[in-house]
Design an enzyme around this catalytic site. Structure first.
Site, PDB file in Angstrom:
ATOM      1  N   ASP A  81    -107.207 -29.029  40.546  1.00  0.00           N
ATOM      2  CA  ASP A  81    -107.769 -27.679  40.438  1.00  0.00           C
ATOM      3  C   ASP A  81    -107.838 -27.269  38.959  1.00  0.00           C
ATOM      4  O   ASP A  81    -106.847 -27.403  38.227  1.00  0.00           O
ATOM      5  CB  ASP A  81    -106.844 -26.722  41.216  1.00  0.00           C
ATOM      6  CG  ASP A  81    -107.435 -25.337  41.388  1.00  0.00           C
ATOM      7  OD1 ASP A  81    -108.664 -25.206  41.424  1.00  0.00           O
ATOM      8  OD2 ASP A  81    -106.625 -24.373  41.503  1.00  0.00           O
ATOM      9  N   HIS A  82    -108.983 -26.765  38.526  1.00  0.00           N
ATOM     10  CA  HIS A  82    -109.172 -26.285  37.146  1.00  0.00           C
ATOM     11  C   HIS A  82    -108.707 -27.294  36.095  1.00  0.00           C
ATOM     12  O   HIS A  82    -107.899 -26.968  35.208  1.00  0.00           O
ATOM     13  CB  HIS A  82    -108.433 -24.949  36.922  1.00  0.00           C
ATOM     14  CG  HIS A  82    -109.028 -23.821  37.692  1.00  0.00           C
ATOM     15  ND1 HIS A  82    -110.199 -23.206  37.330  1.00  0.00           N
ATOM     16  CD2 HIS A  82    -108.628 -23.214  38.839  1.00  0.00           C
ATOM     17  CE1 HIS A  82    -110.487 -22.257  38.206  1.00  0.00           C
ATOM     18  NE2 HIS A  82    -109.567 -22.252  39.145  1.00  0.00           N
ATOM     19  N   ASP A 103    -113.297 -27.739  34.674  1.00  0.00           N
ATOM     20  CA  ASP A 103    -113.604 -26.328  34.453  1.00  0.00           C
ATOM     21  C   ASP A 103    -113.903 -26.102  32.975  1.00  0.00           C
ATOM     22  O   ASP A 103    -113.003 -25.868  32.168  1.00  0.00           O
ATOM     23  CB  ASP A 103    -112.423 -25.458  34.910  1.00  0.00           C
ATOM     24  CG  ASP A 103    -112.727 -23.974  34.728  1.00  0.00           C
ATOM     25  OD1 ASP A 103    -113.818 -23.644  34.206  1.00  0.00           O
ATOM     26  OD2 ASP A 103    -111.873 -23.155  35.106  1.00  0.00           O
ATOM     27  N   HIS A 179    -109.157 -14.510  40.220  1.00  0.00           N
ATOM     28  CA  HIS A 179    -107.863 -15.088  40.610  1.00  0.00           C
ATOM     29  C   HIS A 179    -106.788 -14.013  40.685  1.00  0.00           C
ATOM     30  O   HIS A 179    -106.896 -12.975  40.028  1.00  0.00           O
ATOM     31  CB  HIS A 179    -107.436 -16.150  39.584  1.00  0.00           C
ATOM     32  CG  HIS A 179    -108.304 -17.370  39.601  1.00  0.00           C
ATOM     33  ND1 HIS A 179    -109.139 -17.697  38.565  1.00  0.00           N
ATOM     34  CD2 HIS A 179    -108.479 -18.328  40.534  1.00  0.00           C
ATOM     35  CE1 HIS A 179    -109.785 -18.825  38.857  1.00  0.00           C
ATOM     36  NE2 HIS A 179    -109.401 -19.220  40.053  1.00  0.00           N
ATOM     37  N   GLY A 180    -105.743 -14.286  41.459  1.00  0.00           N
ATOM     38  CA  GLY A 180    -104.584 -13.420  41.463  1.00  0.00           C
ATOM     39  C   GLY A 180    -104.597 -12.376  42.568  1.00  0.00           C
ATOM     40  O   GLY A 180    -105.440 -12.404  43.474  1.00  0.00           O
ATOM     41  N   HIS A 210    -113.848 -19.658  44.379  1.00  0.00           N
ATOM     42  CA  HIS A 210    -112.468 -19.521  43.884  1.00  0.00           C
ATOM     43  C   HIS A 210    -111.994 -18.091  44.130  1.00  0.00           C
ATOM     44  O   HIS A 210    -112.767 -17.225  44.549  1.00  0.00           O
ATOM     45  CB  HIS A 210    -112.423 -19.826  42.374  1.00  0.00           C
ATOM     46  CG  HIS A 210    -112.453 -21.299  42.094  1.00  0.00           C
ATOM     47  ND1 HIS A 210    -111.400 -21.949  41.499  1.00  0.00           N
ATOM     48  CD2 HIS A 210    -113.380 -22.238  42.352  1.00  0.00           C
ATOM     49  CE1 HIS A 210    -111.694 -23.229  41.386  1.00  0.00           C
ATOM     50  NE2 HIS A 210    -112.892 -23.434  41.895  1.00  0.00           N
ATOM     51  N   ASN A 253    -110.985 -21.401  47.974  1.00  0.00           N
ATOM     52  CA  ASN A 253    -109.698 -21.634  47.301  1.00  0.00           C
ATOM     53  C   ASN A 253    -108.693 -20.515  47.545  1.00  0.00           C
ATOM     54  O   ASN A 253    -108.997 -19.334  47.280  1.00  0.00           O
ATOM     55  CB  ASN A 253    -109.928 -21.721  45.787  1.00  0.00           C
ATOM     56  CG  ASN A 253    -110.557 -23.030  45.369  1.00  0.00           C
ATOM     57  OD1 ASN A 253    -111.083 -23.766  46.185  1.00  0.00           O
ATOM     58  ND2 ASN A 253    -110.494 -23.313  44.083  1.00  0.00           N
ATOM     59  N   ASP A 255    -104.606 -19.595  46.811  1.00  0.00           N
ATOM     60  CA  ASP A 255    -103.309 -19.889  46.211  1.00  0.00           C
ATOM     61  C   ASP A 255    -102.393 -18.659  46.291  1.00  0.00           C
ATOM     62  O   ASP A 255    -101.284 -18.715  46.837  1.00  0.00           O
ATOM     63  CB  ASP A 255    -103.507 -20.309  44.745  1.00  0.00           C
ATOM     64  CG  ASP A 255    -102.199 -20.672  44.066  1.00  0.00           C
ATOM     65  OD1 ASP A 255    -101.156 -20.703  44.751  1.00  0.00           O
ATOM     66  OD2 ASP A 255    -102.198 -20.913  42.845  1.00  0.00           O
TER      67      ASP A 255
HETATM   68  P1  13P Z   1    -106.457 -16.895  44.476  1.00  0.00           P
HETATM   69  O1  13P Z   1    -105.733 -16.435  43.268  1.00  0.00           O
HETATM   70  O2  13P Z   1    -107.350 -15.827  45.028  1.00  0.00           O
HETATM   71  O3  13P Z   1    -105.582 -17.453  45.537  1.00  0.00           O
HETATM   72  O4  13P Z   1    -107.458 -18.076  44.011  1.00  0.00           O
HETATM   73  C1  13P Z   1    -106.989 -19.399  43.915  1.00  0.00           C
HETATM   74  C2  13P Z   1    -107.946 -20.300  43.230  1.00  0.00           C
HETATM   75  O5  13P Z   1    -109.095 -20.003  43.007  1.00  0.00           O
HETATM   76  C3  13P Z   1    -107.430 -21.621  42.840  1.00  0.00           C
HETATM   77  O6  13P Z   1    -108.365 -22.353  42.102  1.00  0.00           O
HETATM   78  O1  G3H Z   2    -106.794 -20.838  39.948  1.00  0.00           O
HETATM   79  C1  G3H Z   2    -105.640 -21.056  39.637  1.00  0.00           C
HETATM   80  C2  G3H Z   2    -104.663 -21.405  40.683  1.00  0.00           C
HETATM   81  O2  G3H Z   2    -104.264 -20.257  41.380  1.00  0.00           O
HETATM   82  C3  G3H Z   2    -103.537 -22.203  40.107  1.00  0.00           C
HETATM   83  O3  G3H Z   2    -102.609 -21.409  39.443  1.00  0.00           O
HETATM   84  O4  G3H Z   2    -102.371 -22.615  37.285  1.00  0.00           O
HETATM   85  O5  G3H Z   2    -100.602 -21.009  38.093  1.00  0.00           O
HETATM   86  O6  G3H Z   2    -100.919 -23.228  39.209  1.00  0.00           O
HETATM   87  P1  G3H Z   2    -101.545 -22.114  38.439  1.00  0.00           P
HETATM   88 ZN    ZN Z   3    -109.626 -21.124  40.865  1.00  0.00          ZN
END
Ligand code: 13P
Ligand code: G3H
Ligand code: ZN
Length: 319
Positions: A81-82, A103, A179-180, A210, A253, A255
């Protein structure tokens, strides 16, 4: 069974989306497998650069390899991821990952194309597939002027050119999410108008969303009631996932929602068991709660119930 996202996307396109869940440890991995088996869903395990660095990059690889043996009926892809150039190259050479995300979305268009193309060429030579990103995810504040907000979103007019120039296999698009846990301050939501335009430019091409945690309000309330301070957290309405899937989104996605489950379980446990200090009782509760969360999310994505069909599809595609 580890498969490529390419096969998963072919099976899902236009009908449902695959949940792409980030993991950082064994408990998340077990909860994820259990929830996907219980809901009979294919899935994507995502590992971020931060997750790879949390202990050692080999740790999660071997946790996942163990889960693959414990749950032989599971069908999933393993995805970086990323990634940046270095982490993509490391994963491509690992022999373990089935796809990587490069990314370079913060770079100007031509630089994004050049970096993405380099990774695509390396990945394709080894049978891996590549997710790229065009547009900028960000906090979408209600007070920001419409023109300014739109400037960050993926420009549908750039998409075909980007996909053709890079030969990437799927594309993460900025369509209003971030995100977040604090995605929207008011009534904003997904930009289905932009998504529909993107799909028109690249019909049949897998799109990725995402920043798709829904930040359940009951979860936020329970965390705050147990001593947390995350007022105002707000996410994506997961009743919109199916509409996004019909418009070409094949990977969604998630997280942050998993972190919220973890936070709620731990806060409530120690509030209710001030004498407690053993890690196993709480780890067991977390795995159960995370599995329940995953199974329910797969229903919203439409991936629940697809497992047998997708397994046959992947076997036939690789026979
Ligand atoms: P969230 O922060 O909305 O869970 O998004 C996760 C994400 O895009 C991971 O790449
Ligand atoms: O998009 C990012 C994901 O939520 C991953 O988060 O880099 O803190 O593991 P992280
Ligand atoms: Zn992401």
């Amino acid at each position: 069974m580890i498969v490529t996202t390419k096969d998963l996307f072919k099976h899902a396109y236009g009908k449902y989306a695959i949940g792409a869940y980030n993991i950082n440890n064994m408990e998340q991995c077990m909860g994820l497998f259990r929830g996907c088996i219980a809901s009979k869903a294919p899935f994507i395990i995502q590992i971020s650069k931060g997750a790879r660095a949390y202990t050692d990059k080999l740790m999660l690889e071997y946790v996942i390899r163990a889960a693959d043996k414990i749950f032989p009926e599971a069908v999933f892809a393993v995805h970086l991821d990323h990634g940046d150039e270095a982490s993509c190259i490391d994963c491509i050479n690992s022999g373990f990952y089935s796809s990587v995300m490069i990314d370079a979305s913060s770079k100007p268009f031509d630089e994004n194309v050049a970096i993405t193309k380099k990774i695509v060429d390396l990945a394709h030579a080894k049978g891996l597939v590549v997710e790229a990103e065009l547009g900028k995810l960000g906090g979408v504040e209600e007070h920001v002027a419409v023109d300014e907000k739109d400037a960050c979103l993926t420009n549908p007019d750039d998409v075909k050119r980007f996909v053709e120039a890079t030969n990437c296999d799927s594309l993460a698009c900025a369509i209003g999410t971030s995100h977040g846990a604090f995605k929207f301050t008011g009534t904003q939501g997904l930009r289905f108008d932009v998504l529909a335009e993107i799909q028109k430019k690249v019909p049949g091409f897998p799109l990725v969303m995402h920043g798709s945690s829904s930040v359940p309000q009951d979860e936020v309330a329970r965390i705050n009631a147990a001593g947390g301070k995350i007022e105002g957290a707000k996410g994506v309405d997961d009743n919109q996932f199916r509409r996004a899937a019909e418009l070409g989104v094949t990977k969604i996605n998630i997280d942050t929602d998993g972190r919220l489950v973890w936070c709620r379980v731990h806060r409530e446990y120690f509030r209710d068991h001030p004498e407690g200090f053993d890690l196993r009782p709480i780890g067991k509760i977390f795995m159960e709660e995370y599995a329940k969360f995953i199974a329910a999310k797969n229903v919203k994505l439409g991936s629940a119930g697809q497992l047998d069909s997708v397994r046959e599809f992947c076997k036939a595609a690789n026979a």
